[in-house]
Enzyme design. Sequence first.
Site, PDB file in Angstrom:
ATOM      1  CG  ASP A  81      -1.777   1.197   1.349  1.00  0.00           C
ATOM      2  OD1 ASP A  81      -2.326   1.603   0.310  1.00  0.00           O
ATOM      3  OD2 ASP A  81      -1.901   1.745   2.446  1.00  0.00           O
ATOM      4  CG  ASP A 103      -1.170   1.899   7.252  1.00  0.00           C
ATOM      5  OD1 ASP A 103      -1.785   1.883   6.165  1.00  0.00           O
ATOM      6  OD2 ASP A 103      -0.878   2.948   7.852  1.00  0.00           O
ATOM      7  CG  ASP A 119      -4.182  -1.519   3.373  1.00  0.00           C
ATOM      8  OD1 ASP A 119      -4.423  -1.378   2.166  1.00  0.00           O
ATOM      9  OD2 ASP A 119      -3.556  -0.694   4.047  1.00  0.00           O
TER      10      ASP A 119
END
Length: 627
Positions: free
Chosen positions: A310, A502, A506
């Site tokens: 990410d 995080d 996600d």
Amino acid sequence: MNALWARLTRYPIITITVVIGIIGVALALTGEELAARWTISIFALVIAGIESIAMVRSLLRGSFGIDVLAVTAIIATVLVGEYWASLIIVLMFSGGEALEDYAAGRAKHELTALLDRSPQFAHRQQGNETVEVPVGELEVMDTVVVKPGELVPVDGTLLSEVATLDESSLTGESLPVERVRGDILISGSVNGALALAMTVTAKAEDSQYQRIVALVAEAAESKAPFVRLADRYAVPFTIVAYIMAAAGWIFSGDPARFAEVLVVATPCPLIIATPVAFIAGMSRAARHGIIIKNGGTLEKLARVKTVAFDKTGTLTQGQPELSAIHAVDGVTQDELLRLAAIAEQYSAHTLAQSLVSSAHFRGLKIVPCNDVVETTAHGLTATIDGKVVVVGKFGFILDAAPNAERVQLEAGELAIYVSIDGVYAGAIILRDEVRLDAAETLTWLRHLGVRRTLMLTGDAKATAEHVAAGLGVTDVRAECLPIDKVRAVEAVTERPVMMVGDGVNDAPVLAVADVGVAMGARGSTAASESADVVIMKDDLARVARAVQVGQDTIRIALQSIWLGIVLSLGLMVAAVFGLIPAVVGAAFQEIIDLLTILNALRALGNGRSPEVHRSISPPTRQSQIVP
């Protein structure tokens, strides 16, 4: 005395074996050799029968173990009259459990340290008095006093002017940290030399420490594929052992030779050393602030070929700063920021937190609002002072306000658009720094054998590509919804694939990746629960360290297996030619067990605190300001 009794009753077969041995020696010394032989032989056959039942059950479950060699060796030594050797084999086989417990206990030390230190009581301030209460009774907004050397019982905010805390058991950072009034305190930190006062911000079950304890408990109790790794070698080793034992019998014409070979062909390393190495590897990771939930993840970490990241909060700092405000139609900059912050105050997204912080910094008042509806990865709608305020991406705003216009962004900027009652009101520009260790971490991963890196982000394509270009990531998927990230990971062909994220959004992709890694220091509970690995310190380099720990653990486990196999084969060759009596061979086998288990404990590492990977020195570069 109680401790001795506990040890004796914990391993009853070992205790009984020693007692039978003492009786056998006494009988032999008094001239009752036949009685000694029958006593030991009957006992050995009973143990062989018990182990045979367990072996059959394992076979029915589809697990082939080399305990078949031990059972055969016991029976063979009894039949050829080598009853002392059979007693040693029983002691070796039953003692394996105790040896494994000892080695595993040492290996688990770091992994279970947090569980042993879990706070049970706290000092709550009630008027002018301090009352000791169970941690579970603390409520949000309670005032708690933490005495010198005590654990911070729950998450909270520091009320004292300054405090020094040791967070090493949580983050792996060895140096104490300084906190000032208003700073967040992490539960599980150890207070320094001065008492401190704090305000409770989360109940015990919702605090960081309890989350970590839950993760560690899951890791400590995991039943990883330890046996599967050993079983890959057990079948061929067993076949070779039987062939060599039969060959010794045939060429010598002595059935005792068959027993002598099998005595040295019962390597506990295949049973014990492998799980000890895995547990040691998990404990080593825990020492570095990396919680690996099960041993199966270690195997996958060792073979990772693709890593997907990410962007915001993972490759970047995740703390975007206000850069500019573009307000239109008579809306002031402060009013635009205030409305956006009020709407975003209930969102867990990193960008929302930045808006709220920026509003507080400007002294703007954040009041409650109504009818908040958040559309994941797009934006949200809220009713504020009777007005319908929409905050989010340009496409999301365009649906609500057709007159919306894109703003021109510099490289690395990100725009959050706002509409009020269906009319475009402006945009708020944020910037976010790339993590200083991001480039080095990617380089380290490539040195560890990672062939491909991806960036999966919900941000605009131009923004994502700007970050990727600075870090050397060639595969970029921008403007992704959570389902798009899931599909991208599922489509990867170079596996295993590891996903690092995080946030709440996600969680789905962390769950479907072969190895999901949550940056848990700031990450959501959902992300941590969905992940296989949780990084407890906000340090991206520990992602690469987790891969290295996995590779080191598997390498050491395989070394232990091969060490046991090679040494056992050497003894078997000697036994085939009659060079090793059965009793001596059993003693040699115990030495091999100890050597391989000591080797497996090398997976604990050298005990030093985690450091930057020194062997990789990418060129020094200026910090990049990107979203």
